[in-house]
Design a protein around this motif. Sequence first.
Motif, PDB file in Angstrom:
ATOM      1  N   ASP A  83      39.731 -49.345 -23.833  1.00  0.00           N
ATOM      2  CA  ASP A  83      38.701 -48.551 -24.491  1.00  0.00           C
ATOM      3  C   ASP A  83      38.735 -47.142 -23.893  1.00  0.00           C
TER       4      ASP A  83
ATOM      5  N   ASP B 266      39.587 -53.878 -24.547  1.00  0.00           N
ATOM      6  CA  ASP B 266      38.860 -54.250 -25.767  1.00  0.00           C
ATOM      7  C   ASP B 266      39.063 -55.748 -25.980  1.00  0.00           C
TER       8      ASP B 266
ATOM      9  N   ARG C 136      33.300 -50.197 -32.419  1.00  0.00           N
ATOM     10  CA  ARG C 136      34.721 -50.257 -32.049  1.00  0.00           C
ATOM     11  C   ARG C 136      35.521 -49.207 -32.807  1.00  0.00           C
TER      12      ARG C 136
ATOM     13  N   ARG D 113      34.892 -46.051 -30.774  1.00  0.00           N
ATOM     14  CA  ARG D 113      35.582 -45.998 -29.480  1.00  0.00           C
ATOM     15  C   ARG D 113      37.070 -45.700 -29.644  1.00  0.00           C
ATOM     16  N   PHE D 114      37.659 -46.194 -30.723  1.00  0.00           N
ATOM     17  CA  PHE D 114      39.078 -45.924 -30.977  1.00  0.00           C
ATOM     18  C   PHE D 114      39.245 -44.896 -32.100  1.00  0.00           C
TER      19      PHE D 114
END
Length: 448
Positions: free
Chosen positions: A165, A172, A181, A184-185
Motif C-alpha cells: 500500500d 494489501d 483500495r 490507495r492504488f
Amino acid sequence: MKTPPCALLAEVRTFRQNHPDVRYVDLIALDIPGHFYGKRYPVEMLEKVAAGSPLKLPQNAVLLGVQGGLFKIGDYCFNDGDPDANRRLVPGTLKPVSWESQPLGQMLITSDGTDAPIEFEPREVLARVLQRLQHKGIHPMVAFELEFYLFDKKLADGLPQFPRDPLSDDADDQPNLHIERLSRFGAVLDDMAQTARDQGIDSTVITAELGPGQFEINFSHSDDALRAADWAALFCRSTRGVALKHGYRASFMAKPYLQFPGSGMHVHISLYDGAGNNLLAAHQQQPLRHAVAGCLQLLPHCMPIFAPNHNALRRLGGTVNAATRASWGFEDRDACVRIPESDPRNLRIEHRLASADANPYLVLAAILAGLEHGLETRQEPIAPLNDDRSSGTDFPVEMLDAVRAMQHHRVVRDTLGAEFVDVYCENKRQDHLAFQQEIHAREYRWFL
C-alpha cells in the motif's frame, strides 16, 4: 477490410508530426497462447509499409508455445521451410508507448484481410466468424471486462508477494471490494486507465475485486468486434508496462493464489440486425434462449480456448463466482452464461467462463460460434440456475481431456476452421506435455 494506402500513410505521417521524438515503432500481433510477437521498425520504414511495401514475418511465429518454443505441428515449423507470410497494418492502432524508457510507438499487424491469411492466426479466426455472421445479417455489439492482480515488483523465492500500500507501506492483504483500495492504488490505476485511453482503448469502470491487489477494468461496448478484442489484447500489454513503471507487477494469470479468487475475462455480447433491432429480444426473447443453448452446447468443446493452460483450469469452481459446470441464469454470477438485467434494446449475454489470460480473439470467436449455432438449431436450453441450482452440464477440467473434446467436434471444426482447430489443439497438447517435464519440489517431498 483493406484500408487505402493513402489513409494509412496519412496516419503514419500525422503520428510522426505529433511525436517527432519517436524513432521506432513496434509492429505487434497476438500468437496462439496470447503473447505479442513482432518487429521493431524505424518509423521512416513504417511509412514505406503504409505506402504499400510488403510487410512479412515468419508464418510460424503464430505457433509459438507459451514459453516461446516451436513445436512440430503437422508439417509446420520443421518441414515447411519456415516461410514468411504477409501481414498488414491495422488502421487506427498506431499509438505512442508511454511506459518504456525511450520514446516508442506501437501498431497492430494482422494477416486477416491479406491475399493469403494465416488460417490459424487468432485475429483471422475471429475475422472469419464475423464475416460469416455479417453475411447472415448478424452484427455483434461486444464489451470485455478483465480482472488482474497487482504484485510487489520483487518475487520471494520465485513466488508473488502482495503489493505494498503506497500510503501505509503495508501489504494489501485484506481482500475486499472497498472503494478506499482504489484510492490507495490510485496513482498506478489512474495511469493504467489513462494509458489505455492514449492507446485508443475506451476503458470505463475500475473496480477493486475480492483478491489482495486484484482489480477489474471494463471497456465500452463496441459495434466493431475486432476492435473490441484489440482493446482487450492491447490493455494487457500496456497494463503490465505501466505497473512496472510504478514498481509493481501486473498479471492476468488466472489463479495466482489458491485461497483467493481467480481472474476472469467476461464478455458481453448483443446481436443486432441491419436495422439496429436486438435479435435476442425478438419473439418474447426466444432467440435469447436458443443462443444460450448453443453457447452451452459448444462450451465443453471449447475449453482449451476458455482455459488455455494448467493454471487456468485451477480457477474453475475453486472460489466465488467461478462456474463448475456449463450453466446459465438471470442475474446469476455463478453461471457460465449470465443474462444481466436490461431493457430489450440492450438485452445481452455475459459469458463469464474464460480466464483473464485467454486469447481474446479466440474467446470471442468461440462464444460467437456458440451463439450462431444456437440461433440456427433453435434448441431449448437446460433450466437456468434460478429455477434449479443443480442445473448444468459437465465440461473437461484436464487439458488433454479438453483437447480431445475440442479436436474432433464437428461444429467447432466447421465454425472455427478445421485447420485452426488441429493446430491449436496440438499446440495446447505440446504445451501441456512440456509443462509436465519439470519435476517440482513437491514431488521430492512426497515420493523421494
